[in-house]
Design an enzyme around this catalytic site. Structure first.
Site, PDB file in Angstrom:
ATOM      1  N   LEU A  33      28.248  84.224 154.375  1.00  0.00           N
ATOM      2  CA  LEU A  33      28.698  85.571 154.768  1.00  0.00           C
ATOM      3  C   LEU A  33      30.030  85.942 154.126  1.00  0.00           C
ATOM      4  O   LEU A  33      30.891  85.094 153.904  1.00  0.00           O
ATOM      5  CB  LEU A  33      28.818  85.645 156.295  1.00  0.00           C
ATOM      6  N   GLY A  36      31.206  92.037 153.160  1.00  0.00           N
ATOM      7  CA  GLY A  36      30.098  92.999 153.208  1.00  0.00           C
ATOM      8  C   GLY A  36      29.278  92.794 154.476  1.00  0.00           C
ATOM      9  O   GLY A  36      28.966  93.746 155.207  1.00  0.00           O
ATOM     10  N   HIS A  37      28.944  91.538 154.762  1.00  0.00           N
ATOM     11  CA  HIS A  37      28.210  91.242 156.007  1.00  0.00           C
ATOM     12  C   HIS A  37      29.063  91.611 157.223  1.00  0.00           C
ATOM     13  O   HIS A  37      28.564  92.168 158.196  1.00  0.00           O
ATOM     14  CB  HIS A  37      27.878  89.748 156.091  1.00  0.00           C
ATOM     15  N   SER A 185      28.660  89.995 147.140  1.00  0.00           N
ATOM     16  CA  SER A 185      27.367  89.314 147.188  1.00  0.00           C
ATOM     17  C   SER A 185      27.619  87.841 147.427  1.00  0.00           C
ATOM     18  O   SER A 185      28.606  87.286 146.917  1.00  0.00           O
ATOM     19  CB  SER A 185      26.647  89.502 145.851  1.00  0.00           C
ATOM     20  N   ARG A 187      26.059  85.633 146.103  1.00  0.00           N
ATOM     21  CA  ARG A 187      25.893  84.970 144.807  1.00  0.00           C
ATOM     22  C   ARG A 187      27.179  84.975 143.978  1.00  0.00           C
ATOM     23  O   ARG A 187      27.287  84.197 143.031  1.00  0.00           O
ATOM     24  CB  ARG A 187      24.783  85.652 144.002  1.00  0.00           C
TER      25      ARG A 187
END
Ligand code: PAF
Length: 283
Positions: A33, A36-37, A185, A187
């Site tokens: 996380l 953004g989350h 992200s 990623r």
């Protein structure tokens, strides 16, 4: 915050909440996380009495075994973040809990799933629909929150809810960007320092294309983005599509729709990144 591992325990806990008239928000995630989350969770906490965050790296949506294996996982860090933003429950099941037997359901979201990610990630949206529908049945939320970074996913989940006749609101939330503009992200943490610097070119190009679009046709704007990305060493462009934000079908001219979004997917080294930008949005 409670960490729950089984659907049975989750349902019991949420039944108690519903008996007390409490509303339930769900934020589905695959963990790792970031801010953004956190923004999705904060929104849910503001709009619901109880917020459940699911943390589950869903194997059925990965069409690349290495991608699934390398997907970042850190439940302890995730729980610390969730505690800090007011989530009530982290639901972190094992694969066997969500898939006691193989899920053979086949969804069709055509034509939404036939464009952009569709051809590059066969079966991906079917896997997303399998897990998200299971989560919706387990949690029965009043609202569920998804980021607009996964623009196509959001449209497909809305369509899935319509097809299954589920009674919940799907809330789309704006992309959260790093200070320098890179879309957040999970990623991103897999990028090397050099790739992280290079990845900046994605959002910079998309934002530059907003200005460019004011004086150029849609086709010229598409070419502007494609050329800038292709000219960057270490990038491998999968697609840049300028689409109608509702139907996700490519548009030819700026006058074709009131809602126009440019969606990009590319490899930065070995890491696949996506981003998008709104050229037109009439609310
Ligand atoms: O967007 C994601 O993180 C995943 O696709 C989701 C919605 C949690 C389903 O696994």
């Amino acid at each position: 915050m409670k960490v729950i591992r089984t659907i049975c325990e989750l349902k019991n806990e949420l039944d108690l909440c519903r008996e007390k008239g409490k509303s339930i928000g769900l934020v589905p995630t695959m963990g790792a996380l970031h801010a953004g989350h956190a923004s999705l969770v904060k929104r849910s906490v503001n709009e619901n009495d109880v917020t459940v965050v699911s943390i589950f790296v869903n194997p059925t949506q990965f069409n690349d075994k290495n991608d699934l294996m390398n997907y970042p996982r850190d439940l302890d860090a995730d729980c610390r973040l969730l505690d800090g933003v007011g989530a009530a429950i982290a639901f972190a099941p094992e694969v066997e809990e969500m898939y006691p037997e193989p899920d053979t359901r086949q969804f069709s979201f055509a034509p939404l799933d036939e464009v952009m990610e569709g051809p590059f990630r066969p079966g991906h949206f079917n896997g997303v629909a399998q897990i998200v529908s299971k989560l919706f049945y387990a949690v029965e939320p009043d609202r569920a929150y998804f980021g607009e970074k996964d623009f196509q996913q959001l449209a497909i989940i809305r369509e899935m809810v319509r097809q299954l006749g589920l009674k919940l609101d799907i809330v789309g939330c704006p992309i959260v960007r790093e200070e320098d503009g890179l879309a957040m992200s999970s990623r991103n943490m897999l990028l090397t320092a050099e790739e992280r610097t290079r990845a900046l070119k994605i959002s910079r190009t998309l934002f530059a294309s907003l200005d460019y679009a004011k004086e150029h046709t849609l086709q010229q704007t598409k070419a502007f983005v494609e050329e800038a990305i292709k000219a960057t060493e270490g990038f491998c462009l999968e697609y840049y599509q300028i689409v109608d934000g509702n139907t996700l079908q490519p548009v030819e001219q700026w006058s074709d729709s009131d809602y126009i979004v440019g969606c990009i997917a590319l490899f930065c080294g070995k890491i696949r990144l996506i981003d998008n930008i709104k050229y037109k949005e009439v609310r």
